[in-house]
Motif scaffolding. Structure first.
Motif, mmCIF file in Angstrom:
data_model
loop_
_atom_site.group_PDB
_atom_site.id
_atom_site.type_symbol
_atom_site.label_atom_id
_atom_site.label_comp_id
_atom_site.label_asym_id
_atom_site.label_seq_id
_atom_site.Cartn_x
_atom_site.Cartn_y
_atom_site.Cartn_z
ATOM 1 N N LYS A 21 0.846 -1.185 0.000
ATOM 2 C CA LYS A 21 0.000 0.000 0.000
ATOM 3 C C LYS A 21 0.886 1.241 0.000
ATOM 4 O O LYS A 21 1.974 1.240 0.582
ATOM 5 C CB LYS A 21 -0.884 0.032 1.256
ATOM 6 N N ALA A 22 0.409 2.266 -0.667
ATOM 7 C CA ALA A 22 1.120 3.532 -0.621
ATOM 8 C C ALA A 22 1.218 4.008 0.832
ATOM 9 O O ALA A 22 0.261 3.866 1.600
ATOM 10 C CB ALA A 22 0.399 4.580 -1.466
ATOM 11 N N PRO A 23 2.368 4.559 1.221
ATOM 12 C CA PRO A 23 2.551 5.003 2.611
ATOM 13 C C PRO A 23 1.824 6.320 2.889
ATOM 14 O O PRO A 23 2.440 7.340 3.191
ATOM 15 C CB PRO A 23 4.064 5.133 2.737
ATOM 16 N N ILE A 24 0.506 6.260 2.807
ATOM 17 C CA ILE A 24 -0.354 7.414 3.043
ATOM 18 C C ILE A 24 -0.831 7.365 4.494
ATOM 19 O O ILE A 24 -1.366 6.335 4.932
ATOM 20 C CB ILE A 24 -1.570 7.393 2.104
ATOM 21 N N PRO A 25 -0.634 8.409 5.286
ATOM 22 C CA PRO A 25 -1.114 8.396 6.674
ATOM 23 C C PRO A 25 -2.600 8.052 6.749
ATOM 24 O O PRO A 25 -3.424 8.615 6.033
ATOM 25 C CB PRO A 25 -0.845 9.833 7.143
ATOM 26 N N GLY A 26 -2.904 7.074 7.589
ATOM 27 C CA GLY A 26 -4.275 6.636 7.758
ATOM 28 C C GLY A 26 -4.713 5.556 6.787
ATOM 29 O O GLY A 26 -5.783 4.964 6.959
ATOM 30 N N PHE A 27 -3.899 5.271 5.761
ATOM 31 C CA PHE A 27 -4.234 4.282 4.737
ATOM 32 C C PHE A 27 -3.474 2.980 4.922
ATOM 33 O O PHE A 27 -3.979 1.909 4.575
ATOM 34 C CB PHE A 27 -3.936 4.873 3.352
ATOM 35 N N CYS A 28 -2.270 3.052 5.453
ATOM 36 C CA CYS A 28 -1.418 1.869 5.583
ATOM 37 C C CYS A 28 -1.068 1.633 7.061
ATOM 38 O O CYS A 28 -1.142 2.543 7.881
ATOM 39 C CB CYS A 28 -0.143 2.043 4.762
ATOM 40 N N LYS A 29 -0.703 0.401 7.365
ATOM 41 C CA LYS A 29 -0.296 0.008 8.721
ATOM 42 C C LYS A 29 -1.261 0.550 9.774
ATOM 43 O O LYS A 29 -0.861 1.087 10.816
ATOM 44 C CB LYS A 29 1.131 0.494 9.015
ATOM 45 N N THR A 30 -2.544 0.372 9.531
ATOM 46 C CA THR A 30 -3.552 0.973 10.400
ATOM 47 C C THR A 30 -3.552 0.369 11.801
ATOM 48 O O THR A 30 -3.933 1.042 12.757
ATOM 49 C CB THR A 30 -4.947 0.833 9.773
ATOM 50 N N ARG A 31 -3.118 -0.881 11.913
ATOM 51 C CA ARG A 31 -3.087 -1.503 13.246
ATOM 52 C C ARG A 31 -1.960 -0.947 14.116
ATOM 53 O O ARG A 31 -1.922 -1.204 15.328
ATOM 54 C CB ARG A 31 -2.967 -3.023 13.114
ATOM 55 N N LEU A 32 -1.045 -0.195 13.513
ATOM 56 C CA LEU A 32 0.046 0.414 14.279
ATOM 57 C C LEU A 32 -0.199 1.877 14.592
ATOM 58 O O LEU A 32 0.607 2.513 15.274
ATOM 59 C CB LEU A 32 1.363 0.281 13.491
ATOM 60 N N ALA A 41 3.194 5.588 11.494
ATOM 61 C CA ALA A 41 2.912 4.308 10.848
ATOM 62 C C ALA A 41 3.220 4.386 9.355
ATOM 63 O O ALA A 41 3.780 3.443 8.776
ATOM 64 C CB ALA A 41 1.452 3.918 11.075
ATOM 65 N N ALA A 42 2.878 5.509 8.733
ATOM 66 C CA ALA A 42 3.153 5.676 7.308
ATOM 67 C C ALA A 42 4.660 5.749 7.044
ATOM 68 O O ALA A 42 5.161 5.202 6.053
ATOM 69 C CB ALA A 42 2.458 6.918 6.772
ATOM 70 N N ALA A 43 5.390 6.431 7.913
ATOM 71 C CA ALA A 43 6.846 6.526 7.753
ATOM 72 C C ALA A 43 7.494 5.155 7.867
ATOM 73 O O ALA A 43 8.408 4.823 7.100
ATOM 74 C CB ALA A 43 7.423 7.476 8.798
ATOM 75 N N LEU A 44 7.021 4.355 8.818
ATOM 76 C CA LEU A 44 7.550 2.999 8.964
ATOM 77 C C LEU A 44 7.210 2.176 7.726
ATOM 78 O O LEU A 44 8.049 1.416 7.218
ATOM 79 C CB LEU A 44 6.988 2.337 10.215
#
Length: 212
Positions: A21-32, A41-44
């Motif tokens: 997934k694109a590293p968009i805040p709120g779009f990716c790694k939502t469980r983190l 989370a997006a930066a990670l």
């Protein structure tokens, strides 16, 4: 069921398809997000994506495809330091199974074996990718389980839709159910080491020091 066999050639190239997934805040790694915030989370996610591409490049097995959502042209993706030889594609519609099935079929149609990986497993190393590619010279499927009950790698030299259809994704039964379906097909499978995804806040304790 649908069955396609393309495993006659022993040394055809292996394409690594990286789902991200694109590293968009709120779009990716939502469980983190609860532990890191949306921006953290997006930066990670961005760092993990770049690291996964780097490992795939080092494995030097064949073409590398970055299969992304929402679209390859998104600014957050194009801002990443991705080597120019990496091929970009858009993920198909549907659940994870539909998206993986689409990529696998496209790859096998090119007369290439395929390794499907995500960007969540920082423990996935060059040696695992090489071992997986080697396994596909003799077995139709190779899989690396995840500690959470899923899998971090699925490699195929043949296709059957049942491996992907009607799976309850993101549960601790995905690996077990996938193995059951492969057994039902009568396919021999190579199983690699069990590795850890970075998905939940408790997984952050296993981040390599350079990611902390």
């Amino acid at each position: 069921c649908t069955f396609i066999s393309l495993s006659d050639e022993m040394h055809r190239p292996t394409r690594i398809v990286i789902f991200a997934k694109a590293p968009i805040p709120g779009f990716c790694k939502t469980r983190l997000i609860g532990a890191l915030g949306e921006e953290g989370a997006a930066a990670l996610a961005a760092k993990m994506l770049c690291r996964t591409v780097e490992v795939a490049m080092q494995a030097d097995l064949g073409p590398i495809e970055l299969c992304v959502a929402p679209e390859p042209e998104h600014a957050t993706l194009r801002a990443l330091d991705v080597p120019p030889e990496v091929v970009w594609s858009r993920q198909a519609e549907g659940d994870l199974g539909a998206r993986m099935a689409d990529a696998v079929l496209r790859t096998l149609a090119r007369d290439e074996n395929v390794l499907c990986i995500g960007t969540d497993c920082l423990a996935l190393e060059v040696k695992h990718l090489k071992e997986a590619a080697h396994a596909l010279r003799q077995d139709p499927v190779v899989i690396a389980p995840a500690h959470d009950g899923g899998y971090v790698l699925l490699g195929l030299s043949q296709f059957d839709a049942s491996i992907f259809q009607d799976m309850t994704w993101s549960t601790d039964q995905v690996f077990r159910e996938t193995m059951h379906r492969i057994e039902y097909l009568g396919w021999h499978v190579t199983q690699l080491d069990t590795l850890r995804d970075i998905d939940e806040p408790e997984d952050l304790a296993f981040l390599p020091i350079e990611f902390k």
